[in-house]
Design an enzyme around this catalytic site. Structure first.
Site, PDB file in Angstrom:
ATOM      1  N   SER A 151       0.189   1.708   0.426  1.00 10.77           N
ATOM      2  CA  SER A 151       0.136   0.944   1.671  1.00 10.77           C
ATOM      3  C   SER A 151      -1.121   0.058   1.693  1.00 10.77           C
ATOM      4  O   SER A 151      -1.329  -0.712   0.765  1.00 10.77           O
ATOM      5  CB  SER A 151       0.179   1.913   2.864  1.00 10.77           C
ATOM      6  N   ARG A 221      -0.125   3.743  18.114  1.00 12.05           N
ATOM      7  CA  ARG A 221       0.264   4.645  17.028  1.00 12.05           C
ATOM      8  C   ARG A 221       1.774   4.891  17.034  1.00 12.05           C
ATOM      9  O   ARG A 221       2.417   4.940  15.983  1.00 12.05           O
ATOM     10  CB  ARG A 221      -0.485   5.961  17.176  1.00 12.05           C
ATOM     11  N   ASP A 323      11.903   1.786   2.357  1.00  9.61           N
ATOM     12  CA  ASP A 323      10.674   1.261   2.969  1.00  9.61           C
ATOM     13  C   ASP A 323      10.943  -0.140   3.504  1.00  9.61           C
ATOM     14  O   ASP A 323      11.107  -1.087   2.745  1.00  9.61           O
ATOM     15  CB  ASP A 323       9.556   1.225   1.920  1.00  9.61           C
ATOM     16  N   HIS A 356       8.606   4.230   4.467  1.00  8.41           N
ATOM     17  CA  HIS A 356       7.292   3.873   3.943  1.00  8.41           C
ATOM     18  C   HIS A 356       6.422   5.097   3.676  1.00  8.41           C
ATOM     19  O   HIS A 356       5.662   5.137   2.706  1.00  8.41           O
ATOM     20  CB  HIS A 356       6.591   2.933   4.930  1.00  8.41           C
ATOM     21  N   ASP A 357       6.513   6.101   4.517  1.00  9.25           N
ATOM     22  CA  ASP A 357       5.667   7.293   4.381  1.00  9.25           C
ATOM     23  C   ASP A 357       5.987   8.121   3.144  1.00  9.25           C
ATOM     24  O   ASP A 357       5.310   9.126   2.888  1.00  9.25           O
ATOM     25  CB  ASP A 357       5.798   8.188   5.623  1.00  9.25           C
TER      26      ASP A 357
END
Length: 380
Positions: A151, A221, A323, A356-357
């Site tokens: 990232s 967040r 992602d 993405h994580d």
């Protein structure tokens, strides 16, 4: 080296500077919080720098001092893992602008005796990398066997290769991009506006009151966290299932605005837990640095030019098929530029339901790819 106070966990150094920033300002002094694991070889050939993502920190494989949770990348770093302190000298530093010990908006400005707050200079990814280079100078590390990051960490890896090609033998870029897209900038702007709309933000001057804009940061967040996941993953994990309530194990609608759905409860938890460990102003500065990142722009608009000095640097790029924050097309563009520059590069798109994580989660194939790449470099 074991008696050298420069090496080990929970280290910090304050360097005189000044550090010249892309925005034109000069930062002095410059504090960098960092940790090291393992031993540096006599010839200094086994150093690996790990670059963390937006809300990460230097505690890559040690317990977080606030949450007590294990390091954020213990799946990748540790005994028997691809990045192994038995083989590597591992360095991970808190980025410039962050809030775990490196210079950032919460740092005391020596000229005023008060926190910089929004008077902290705007920073870039390249500024973060310059600060890391100062740290390596302090540690006596001239050349890196590898720079590794996912990232925003991957952006730093690319910046390292472009800025200091002679200091980087290998570069591992995971789930990242060479520039921030309009969509990514848009999500960041939503988060920043949520923070600045919180009356407790007070123009960034909230440190003295000890009452930060927690509500705004939590919303920021929550919005960002959605981008870290995938639709398929969210559907599999939460679907439209309702939150359990007393006496109603299958959940029930409140016909109000409580967290009826499990996904709502999950996001609220993510937002609330985040404010305990992160500074709102740091969130503003780091997201801005990511938005400004455009490696091609720094090199006349041609990405291949950024890698002109990288013919001796080996690259490994990894993307994930779910992602949508930094999709595979972004990695392919980097690979094409590296090919055009004549730099050796390998690339793999991995399948994962985690979005993405995935680079932080249990994806054994990622470990095998990184392990194989690093070991191949050790035999050269």
């Amino acid at each position: 080296m074991t008696d050298d106070t420069r090496f080990g966990l929970a280290r910090s150094v304050t360097l005189a500077g000044p550090l010249r920033l892309d925005g034109g300002a000069r930062l002095s002094p410059v504090s960098v919080a960092y940790e090291t694991y393992g031993q540096l070889n006599a010839d200094g050939s086994n150093a690996i720098l790990i670059c963390h993502a937006l809300t990460g920190d230097q505690h890559v494989a040690s317990a977080h001092p606030i949450t007590g949770k294990p390091g954020w990348w213990t799946r990748m770093v540790g005994a028997g893992k691809p990045i192994d302190p038995a083989r590597h000298f591992i360095i991970c530093a808190n980025v410039l602008g962050s809030c775990l010990g490196s210079s950032g908006p919460a740092t005391i400005d020596p000229k005023t005796g008060a926190p910089y707050a929004m008077r902290f200079p705007v920073i870039t990814i390249r500024d973060m990398v310059r600060a890391q280079a100062l740290l390596l100078d302090h540690l006596g590390v001239d050349t890196l066997a590898a720079v590794v990051g996912g990232s925003m960490g991957g952006m730093q890896v690319l910046q390292w290769a472009a800025t200091y090609p002679d200091r980087v033998r290998s570069a591992v870029v995971i789930a990242s991009a060479a520039r921030h897209s309009a969509q990514n900038i848009a999500f960041h702007e939503v988060g920043r506006q949520a923070i600045m709309a919180d009356p407790k933000w007070n123009g960034g001057d909230y440190y003295a009151a000890g009452d930060p804009p927690a509500a705004g940061l939590a919303v920021a967040r929550m919005a960002a966290h959605i981008t870290y996941l995938s639709e398929a993953g969210l559907t599999e994990k939460f679907g439209r299932r309702l939150q359990k309530r007393p006496g109603k194990e299958n959940g029930a609608k409140s016909f109000g605005f409580d967290a009826d759905f499990q996904i709502e409860s999950y996001l609220r938890h993510q937002g609330i837990s985040f404010v305990d460990r992160f500074d709102a102003n740091s969130y503003l500065y780091i997201t801005r640095a990511m938005d400004y990142f455009d490696l091609a722009e720094e090199h006349g608009g041609l990405l291949a030019t950024a890698f002109a000095g990288c013919k001796q640097t080996r690259f490994c790029l990894v993307s994930f098929d779910t992602d949508w924050l930094y999709p595979t097309a972004e990695s392919r563009a980097i690979v094409h530029a590296l090919n055009a520059a004549g730099a050796p590069v390998s690339f793999m798109e991995l399948s994962s339901p985690f979005g993405h994580d995935a680079f932080l989660l249990d994806v054994p194939e990622l470990n095998r790819v990184v392990d194989g790449f690093l070991r191949a470099g050790e035999t050269r």
